[in-house]
Design a protein around this motif. Sequence first.
Motif, PDB file in Angstrom:
ATOM      1  N   VAL A 184       0.809  -1.219   0.000  1.00  0.00           N
ATOM      2  CA  VAL A 184       0.000   0.000   0.000  1.00  0.00           C
ATOM      3  C   VAL A 184       0.840   1.265   0.000  1.00  0.00           C
ATOM      4  O   VAL A 184       0.303   2.364  -0.024  1.00  0.00           O
ATOM      5  CB  VAL A 184      -0.938  -0.029   1.234  1.00  0.00           C
ATOM      6  N   ALA A 198      -5.787  -2.616   2.616  1.00  0.00           N
ATOM      7  CA  ALA A 198      -4.550  -3.164   3.175  1.00  0.00           C
ATOM      8  C   ALA A 198      -4.680  -3.430   4.672  1.00  0.00           C
ATOM      9  O   ALA A 198      -4.174  -4.429   5.186  1.00  0.00           O
ATOM     10  CB  ALA A 198      -3.384  -2.205   2.916  1.00  0.00           C
ATOM     11  N   GLN A 213      -7.605   1.792  -1.016  1.00  0.00           N
ATOM     12  CA  GLN A 213      -6.539   0.797  -0.968  1.00  0.00           C
ATOM     13  C   GLN A 213      -5.893   0.736   0.413  1.00  0.00           C
ATOM     14  O   GLN A 213      -5.488  -0.336   0.870  1.00  0.00           O
ATOM     15  CB  GLN A 213      -5.487   1.106  -2.035  1.00  0.00           C
ATOM     16  N   ILE A 214      -5.789   1.872   1.079  1.00  0.00           N
ATOM     17  CA  ILE A 214      -5.265   1.871   2.445  1.00  0.00           C
ATOM     18  C   ILE A 214      -6.198   1.072   3.354  1.00  0.00           C
ATOM     19  O   ILE A 214      -5.753   0.259   4.183  1.00  0.00           O
ATOM     20  CB  ILE A 214      -5.095   3.317   2.952  1.00  0.00           C
TER      21      ILE A 214
END
Length: 647
Positions: free
Chosen positions: A280, A442, A438-439
Amino acid sequence: MGFSSFVVQLLNGLAGASSLFLVAAGLSLIFGVTRIVNFAHGSFFMLGIYLAYSLVGALGNSLGFWPALLLAALGAGLIGAAVEMLLLRRIYKAPELFQLLATFALVLVIKDAALWIWGPEELLGPRAPGLAGSVSILGRNFPAYDLFLIVVGPVVLGALTLLLTRTRWGTLVRAATQDREMVSALGVNQAWLFTAVFALGALLAGLGGALQLPREPATLEMDLNTIGAAFVVVVVGGMGSIPGAYAAALLIAEIKAVCIWLGVVELFGYSVSFSKLTLVVEFLVMAVVLVVRPWGLMGKPQANSRNVGLPEAPLRHPGTWFKVGGALLMALLVLLPWLTADSPYLSVLAIDLMIAALFAASLHFIMGPAGMHSFGHAAYFGIGAYAAALLVRSAGLPMELTLLLAPLVAAAGAFLYGWFCVRLSGVYLAMLTLAFAQITWAICYQWDGFTGGSNGLTGVWPAEWLSDKTHYYYLTLAGVTAGVLLLRRVLFSPFGYALRAGRDSALRADAIGIDVKRMQWVAFIIAGGFAGLGGALFAFSKGSISPESLAVGKSVDGLVMVLLGGLQTLSGPVVGAVTFTWLHDTVARNTDYWRAMLGGIILLLVLLFPQGIAGSIKHAVEHWREGRKPRSPRDAASPVSASKEAA
């Protein structure tokens, strides 16, 4: 963690940066001139490595390896030129996001074409002749081929710089990046300029893929894995800036290399795995850069595109026929479990269709009326799903209460992320939403002790009185119907009209006292909450939840639903969600090459319904009604009406 290993990791980062730069440079060129957010660019990277594998096998490894790499890049460029001439030329006048839908369909078609030609197995190419060994650097072996890749990046950067600054073609490309309509007005053949740029961009992506042949196997997942990283590099560097793309590729690759070198580090009594950040880190970098410098490291503010589609008519309350149709649809949905008693799967599919409709409607709420393009809306769907699962499993709360609390948790996530996102616009806003998504993904993927990690959470079942699928169907029907109608009601409120005013003219809205950013922030929170409700309903319908529910693919599915139905209609997201989900289910169950068939259907719909399915139907009905209106003799004789007839 010695100095020699640190140097070797930095060199690995340089080699990775060169490969990433080749893909990002082509993507940056294409966007800078054509303004197309080319989602299929990673597919040309994948084609490059597959073509290189076949050509090396045909020409031989000893003398044919290097020519094969160049021919593979050329082949990718020719395929790119064909795609531009046969498809993209037909949709340049469509809104930019609709072009994104077409390139997404291309991803599906190209992936299944590669599956048909090369099969599903990983294909590992031979070592590069003359560079198969390694060299010693500070007592450590380093692949000679990677040293070659380190040189390739600056060489390509220099060649592109000369091409764009010392040739007439390069001057036209730079001029088109600033104002492509003016270039066309000066007599330049815009069509062939676009074709040449698209072919060059595809060639660079194909070259980047071909050069990976000795380093990694060719797989069918390379397209989506590559396009995400390439988008990040282009946005961090600045859309349309080739030097910016190289600087961003270096920055991201070296940060990844340092994270790998650090490994697991003890900080304040806690073990921190920096190597896990590699999943990430590029999105973290992008989020920081866009918050601090919204146009990227070397970018400039985007020029407004003239391709905005047809002007959007004011919102109107539903007419009699629409209300009658809605009532008949609701009656059909209420009777559906009895009508399909012999086929229980249809009830399960109907639940999926309804949840998809709520998810798409929440995304449309900020994309259409608010004008905020989101590439990461699945984050709030996933947050709602995980919140419901954790509240039931860990907190022991009843399922009924979690359905009320999970949307609030998702709205809280949108509250945090939206504060940053609404300060940007256009592609930069969309990419920041992707970074936050996306963070979040993750965190869910790696936090094994809390979210279950990659395995997710199981045993998330509804209350006992909802264990019967028919009962749960009616709960979903009630929740989705209430959600869609509430979103629609908000759009007809003063808040909804103020939101549209800020979208259509932020300066005028600000002049009359509307706080545009605050309105957009509130819209972000509302949309996140309803997406979270859809996620909670999804978790209980499946009995489990996994990180895939908030991955990039889920966000892309939401975009496809909204655009397929029609961005400029309130019924569009529902129509698009039902169409896409039903097609996905039906096609996937009837053919091994379902992606290509689904992509072909989407391409056909894009060409036949340039405003989306619901949008095109609405436009056709309005045109038919206008044609049936009686005209008075005074109107017929009016010079104004005559001029309209001539137009």
